[in-house]
Design a protein around this motif. Structure first.
Motif, PDB file in Angstrom:
ATOM      1  N   GLU A 303       0.782  -1.302  -0.151  1.00  0.00           N
ATOM      2  CA  GLU A 303      -0.036   0.030  -0.030  1.00  0.00           C
ATOM      3  C   GLU A 303       0.971   1.150   0.055  1.00  0.00           C
ATOM      4  O   GLU A 303       1.785   1.072   0.735  1.00  0.00           O
ATOM      5  CB  GLU A 303      -0.934   0.167   1.421  1.00  0.00           C
ATOM      6  N   PRO A 304       0.527   2.302  -0.879  1.00  0.00           N
ATOM      7  CA  PRO A 304       1.357   3.466  -0.914  1.00  0.00           C
ATOM      8  C   PRO A 304       1.485   4.179   0.497  1.00  0.00           C
ATOM      9  O   PRO A 304       0.434   3.966   1.449  1.00  0.00           O
ATOM     10  CB  PRO A 304       0.794   4.219  -1.941  1.00  0.00           C
ATOM     11  N   TYR A 305       2.499   5.042   0.563  1.00  0.00           N
ATOM     12  CA  TYR A 305       2.491   6.072   1.681  1.00  0.00           C
ATOM     13  C   TYR A 305       2.741   5.328   3.108  1.00  0.00           C
ATOM     14  O   TYR A 305       2.184   5.954   4.009  1.00  0.00           O
ATOM     15  CB  TYR A 305       1.415   7.079   1.727  1.00  0.00           C
ATOM     16  N   GLY A 306       3.285   4.136   2.951  1.00  0.00           N
ATOM     17  CA  GLY A 306       3.520   3.668   4.393  1.00  0.00           C
ATOM     18  C   GLY A 306       2.445   3.227   5.075  1.00  0.00           C
ATOM     19  O   GLY A 306       2.338   3.076   6.479  1.00  0.00           O
ATOM     20  N   ALA A 307       1.281   3.015   4.462  1.00  0.00           N
ATOM     21  CA  ALA A 307      -0.150   2.640   5.125  1.00  0.00           C
ATOM     22  C   ALA A 307      -0.111   1.265   5.818  1.00  0.00           C
ATOM     23  O   ALA A 307      -0.924   1.221   6.681  1.00  0.00           O
ATOM     24  CB  ALA A 307      -1.264   2.655   4.155  1.00  0.00           C
ATOM     25  N   ASN A 308       0.807   0.357   5.484  1.00  0.00           N
ATOM     26  CA  ASN A 308       0.803  -0.671   6.281  1.00  0.00           C
ATOM     27  C   ASN A 308       1.732  -1.051   7.599  1.00  0.00           C
ATOM     28  O   ASN A 308       1.919  -1.993   8.065  1.00  0.00           O
ATOM     29  CB  ASN A 308       1.536  -1.808   5.180  1.00  0.00           C
ATOM     30  N   GLY A 309       2.123   0.116   7.680  1.00  0.00           N
ATOM     31  CA  GLY A 309       2.926   0.384   8.976  1.00  0.00           C
ATOM     32  C   GLY A 309       4.325   0.022   8.998  1.00  0.00           C
ATOM     33  O   GLY A 309       4.880  -0.356   8.200  1.00  0.00           O
ATOM     34  N   TRP A 311       6.471  -1.981  10.498  1.00  0.00           N
ATOM     35  CA  TRP A 311       6.910  -3.296  10.336  1.00  0.00           C
ATOM     36  C   TRP A 311       7.084  -4.031   8.842  1.00  0.00           C
ATOM     37  O   TRP A 311       7.881  -4.222   8.445  1.00  0.00           O
ATOM     38  CB  TRP A 311       6.273  -4.333  11.418  1.00  0.00           C
ATOM     39  N   TYR A 312       5.782  -3.603   8.166  1.00  0.00           N
ATOM     40  CA  TYR A 312       5.858  -3.790   6.823  1.00  0.00           C
ATOM     41  C   TYR A 312       7.013  -3.143   6.052  1.00  0.00           C
ATOM     42  O   TYR A 312       7.768  -3.670   5.214  1.00  0.00           O
ATOM     43  CB  TYR A 312       4.608  -3.538   6.204  1.00  0.00           C
ATOM     44  N   GLU A 313       7.215  -1.787   6.413  1.00  0.00           N
ATOM     45  CA  GLU A 313       8.115  -1.067   5.471  1.00  0.00           C
ATOM     46  C   GLU A 313       9.475  -1.392   5.897  1.00  0.00           C
ATOM     47  O   GLU A 313      10.389  -1.580   5.142  1.00  0.00           O
ATOM     48  CB  GLU A 313       8.103   0.329   6.125  1.00  0.00           C
ATOM     49  N   LYS A 314       9.707  -2.024   7.111  1.00  0.00           N
ATOM     50  CA  LYS A 314      11.183  -2.532   7.561  1.00  0.00           C
ATOM     51  C   LYS A 314      11.515  -3.798   6.473  1.00  0.00           C
ATOM     52  O   LYS A 314      12.240  -4.155   6.145  1.00  0.00           O
ATOM     53  CB  LYS A 314      10.939  -2.846   8.944  1.00  0.00           C
ATOM     54  N   GLN A 315      10.433  -4.579   6.518  1.00  0.00           N
ATOM     55  CA  GLN A 315      10.512  -5.915   5.721  1.00  0.00           C
ATOM     56  C   GLN A 315      10.749  -5.397   4.209  1.00  0.00           C
ATOM     57  O   GLN A 315      11.492  -6.148   3.403  1.00  0.00           O
ATOM     58  CB  GLN A 315       9.231  -6.773   5.729  1.00  0.00           C
ATOM     59  N   LEU A 316       9.686  -4.476   3.689  1.00  0.00           N
ATOM     60  CA  LEU A 316       9.977  -4.175   2.503  1.00  0.00           C
ATOM     61  C   LEU A 316      11.253  -3.545   2.027  1.00  0.00           C
ATOM     62  O   LEU A 316      11.834  -3.813   0.838  1.00  0.00           O
ATOM     63  CB  LEU A 316       9.023  -2.960   2.215  1.00  0.00           C
ATOM     64  N   LYS A 317      11.914  -2.896   2.741  1.00  0.00           N
ATOM     65  CA  LYS A 317      13.209  -1.979   2.725  1.00  0.00           C
ATOM     66  C   LYS A 317      14.317  -3.552   2.466  1.00  0.00           C
ATOM     67  O   LYS A 317      15.003  -3.308   1.490  1.00  0.00           O
ATOM     68  CB  LYS A 317      13.700  -1.342   4.030  1.00  0.00           C
ATOM     69  N   LEU A 318      14.230  -4.567   3.046  1.00  0.00           N
ATOM     70  CA  LEU A 318      15.042  -5.633   2.955  1.00  0.00           C
ATOM     71  C   LEU A 318      14.725  -6.404   1.667  1.00  0.00           C
ATOM     72  O   LEU A 318      15.729  -6.814   0.976  1.00  0.00           O
ATOM     73  CB  LEU A 318      14.726  -6.798   4.223  1.00  0.00           C
ATOM     74  N   ILE A 352       2.949  -4.846  -7.096  1.00  0.00           N
ATOM     75  CA  ILE A 352       4.180  -5.692  -6.842  1.00  0.00           C
ATOM     76  C   ILE A 352       5.092  -4.730  -7.671  1.00  0.00           C
ATOM     77  O   ILE A 352       6.189  -4.394  -7.187  1.00  0.00           O
ATOM     78  CB  ILE A 352       4.283  -6.881  -7.709  1.00  0.00           C
ATOM     79  N   PHE A 353       4.885  -3.602  -8.624  1.00  0.00           N
ATOM     80  CA  PHE A 353       6.026  -3.181  -9.330  1.00  0.00           C
ATOM     81  C   PHE A 353       6.139  -1.623  -8.545  1.00  0.00           C
ATOM     82  O   PHE A 353       7.492  -1.130  -8.422  1.00  0.00           O
ATOM     83  CB  PHE A 353       5.553  -2.611 -10.693  1.00  0.00           C
ATOM     84  N   ALA A 354       5.320  -1.081  -7.588  1.00  0.00           N
ATOM     85  CA  ALA A 354       5.465  -0.246  -6.842  1.00  0.00           C
ATOM     86  C   ALA A 354       6.265  -0.607  -5.369  1.00  0.00           C
ATOM     87  O   ALA A 354       7.270   0.207  -5.198  1.00  0.00           O
ATOM     88  CB  ALA A 354       4.121   0.471  -6.405  1.00  0.00           C
ATOM     89  N   ALA A 355       5.914  -1.666  -5.272  1.00  0.00           N
ATOM     90  CA  ALA A 355       6.981  -2.341  -3.966  1.00  0.00           C
ATOM     91  C   ALA A 355       8.432  -2.619  -4.588  1.00  0.00           C
ATOM     92  O   ALA A 355       9.283  -2.066  -3.797  1.00  0.00           O
ATOM     93  CB  ALA A 355       6.493  -3.762  -3.602  1.00  0.00           C
TER      94      ALA A 355
END
Length: 589
Positions: A303-309, A311-318, A352-355
């Motif tokens: 979800e855009p703009y960090g809406a998933n919180g 922890w999700y953003e930390k995993q996404l970075k990895l 998926i492509f935004a991720a």
């Protein structure tokens, strides 16, 4: 500074603002060759002078048919427009009868073609048209080359005549006729003025985050389609270098060679890219494979703009560091923005492509609206998955009582060429009827929810008119009812209810017996025989319309069971719902 009110003002603006060394780049005999902004203007002027010497008058029509996007197309386009004539682009893949119809309906007097293959098709009908001459971009033996027009314009003594022609062209003058196929009958010529396209360029520009004067783009969607054509004008206005892909097959190589920052595509291409990536991921060793699909599943929840919180953003970075960065590398490594139009984009691809940090900004429009009506934009909260973004400046959208999207603005066409009746049908109080059903949410995002008409587009952006196909296929004695499907999918397919009486007779002749309708639906010998019928009927249609797969329904379609109306018309939505498992089997086996 040049004020832009006509399309041929754009190259001049680019010269004054960016003066690119590589305005356009095409590949010839394995070598990339570029022209600068100044070369572009000089060649366009030479074309204009050559055309004047050929006797081109204001409002004459000049057709162009090219199997690939290339530098010559753009030079010719500006060269034609500067004379007050109009450019009539024609799809290279349509049948020769449609070539003939468009050339005659537009009254085109010259035609420029890319290669020998198109020339061969055109030569079969040229005697039935008003064409005075044909010129080729490729060198074709015993044929006139477009270089002859350039040569004719080498002498600059009539440049003043070109300037005089340019001076009297107004923003409201016709710039192009773009022929679009309707559900039935012949293609309609959409009349777009200079202002239609210029306004769309200027109003869409606010939604694209380019590095002005430094960005590189890859172009491969057919430029005869208004989407890519407007984008090419937009690139020129923003000082973006344009590279033309050799072909869809060589896209992957071209992406790596050019390393573009932006590209436009239809959903089908993004589907192919994603499918290819997943296929490669499936071949990895156990641990790498596990990591790969962990990243994919994470991306599908984006979800855009960090809406998933956090922890999700930390995993996404990895995931971006370990997996998605390699995807980006595979697409040249510099791709920051992709734009999608022409058909509905599956939300999973948007996620998926935004991720993967290659966001696809989906937009919406029609040939008749030059084309952009709305588009997503990552900046300022302007991106919402499942929508086609907010409506662009100076364009007004309202939703009619029946849910149809109505549009008013400077981008809306002048009308259909030589067809005031059809023009009147699509306008009410200056609002254009799109034929699409939609809604605008509280934050101003437009969402397309349905098609008003039965006609649909595949994910490749091609129109399919189901009724035309169905009527043809129903001529087979094996087929009682057929419904063509494929909205937003990679290809058209069909659900078939067989003619049980005829099947019974056919089965006896072939020493077959069926114990039930289900037995009929799954019999391979029967399926093969129906495939022959479909193959034969397919020959009457363009390759993008042809039925690639089908499923036989296990029961008859009746009024009682809700398949049909009292007048025996198919209830498409109901049939789709009843047989959703069969549809899944076709597209996601």
């Amino acid at each position: 500074m040049t004020e832009i009110s006509r399309l041929f003002d754009i190259p001049q603006y680019q010269l004054e603002t960016y003066n690119l060394k590589k305005a356009f780049t095409s590949k010839y005999q394995g070598e990339w060759q570029s022209i600068s902004t100044q070369d572009y203007i000089d060649q366009a002027n030479a074309i204009s002078r050559g055309l004047l010497r050929l006797g081109i008058k204001p409002n004459d029509k000049i057709a162009v048919i090219s199997s690939t996007n290339r530098t010559e197309w753009n030079v010719l386009d500006i060269g034609v427009l500067q004379t007050g004539a109009q450019n009539v682009p024609i799809y290279p893949t349509i049948c020769k009868e449609d070539y003939e119809y468009i050339l005659n309906h537009s009254e085109a007097i010259y035609c420029f073609v890319s290669d020998a293959e198109i020339l061969e098709k055109l030569n079969k009908v040229k005697d039935k048209t008003k064409l005075k001459g044909i010129f080729t971009f490729d060198d074709v033996k015993n044929e006139k080359s477009w270089k002859e027009v350039l040569e004719l314009g080498k002498d600059t003594s009539n440049q003043n005549d070109v300037e005089e022609r340019k001076a009297v062209v107004t923003k409201d003058d016709l710039a192009t006729l773009i022929y679009t196929s309707g559900t039935t009958g012949k293609p309609k010529g959409v009349m777009l003025t200079h202002n239609n396209l210029v306004s769309n360029v200027l109003d869409s520009e606010k939604r694209v985050p380019f590095d002005y004067g430094n960005s590189k783009s890859l172009s491969f969607l057919p430029v005869c389609h208004v989407f890519e054509r407007m984008i090419l004008y937009l690139y020129q206005y923003c000082g973006v270098e344009v590279y033309f892909a050799e072909s869809i097959e060589k896209m992957s190589d071209n992406l790596k060679e050019i390393q573009p920052n932006v590209m436009t595509a239809v959903p089908r291409l993004y589907e192919k890219v994603f499918d290819k990536i997943v296929a490669k991921g499936s071949e990895l060793s156990t641990i790498k494979k596990g990591l790969f699909f962990w990243a994919v599943n994470l991306g599908l929840k984006y979800e855009p703009y960090g809406a998933n919180g956090w922890w999700y953003e930390k995993q996404l970075k990895l995931a971006r560091k370990l997996i998605f960065s390699k995807w980006k590398e595979g697409l040249g490594g510099q791709l920051d923005l992709m734009v999608s139009g022409s058909a509905a984009l599956q939300p999973r691809l948007t996620r998926i492509f935004a991720a993967a940090e290659m966001p696809i900004m989906e937009g919406y429009g029609l040939t008749e609206t030059s084309p952009v009506i709305s588009v997503n934009d990552m900046r300022n909260g302007g991106f919402r998955i499942g929508t086609v973004g907010r409506v662009i400046d100076n364009v007004e959208v309202k939703i009619a009582n029946d849910g149809e999207i109505l549009v008013k603005g400077p981008n809306v066409m002048k009308g259909y060429y030589k067809d005031s009746e059809k023009t009147a049908e699509v306008f009410t109080d200056n609002y254009f009827h799109t034929g699409d059903i939609g809604e605008i949410d509280k934050d101003g995002f437009l969402k397309i929810t349905d098609r008003k008409k039965e006609m649909f587009k595949t994910s490749g952006g091609k129109y399919v008119a189901p009724a035309l196909l169905e009527n043809q296929f129903k001529q087979s004695r094996f087929i009682e009812q057929i419904m063509v499907i494929g909205e937003g999918e990679k290809m058209p397919a069909a659900l078939i209810q067989v003619n049980y009486e005829f099947i019974e007779e056919w089965a006896k002749r072939h020493n077959l017996s069926f114990s039930s309708n289900k037995d009929i639906a799954s019999n391979q010998k029967l399926r093969d025989r129906i495939q022959e019928e479909i193959d034969e009927a397919n020959e009457k249609f363009g390759h993008w319309e042809q039925i690639k797969k089908f499923e036989i329904t296990p029961n008859a379609w009746t009024i009682e069971d809700g398949h049909l109306t009292p007048t025996m018309k198919m209830k498409r939505k109901v049939i789709k719902e009843i047989y959703k498992d069969l549809i899944e089997k076709i597209y996601r086996p």
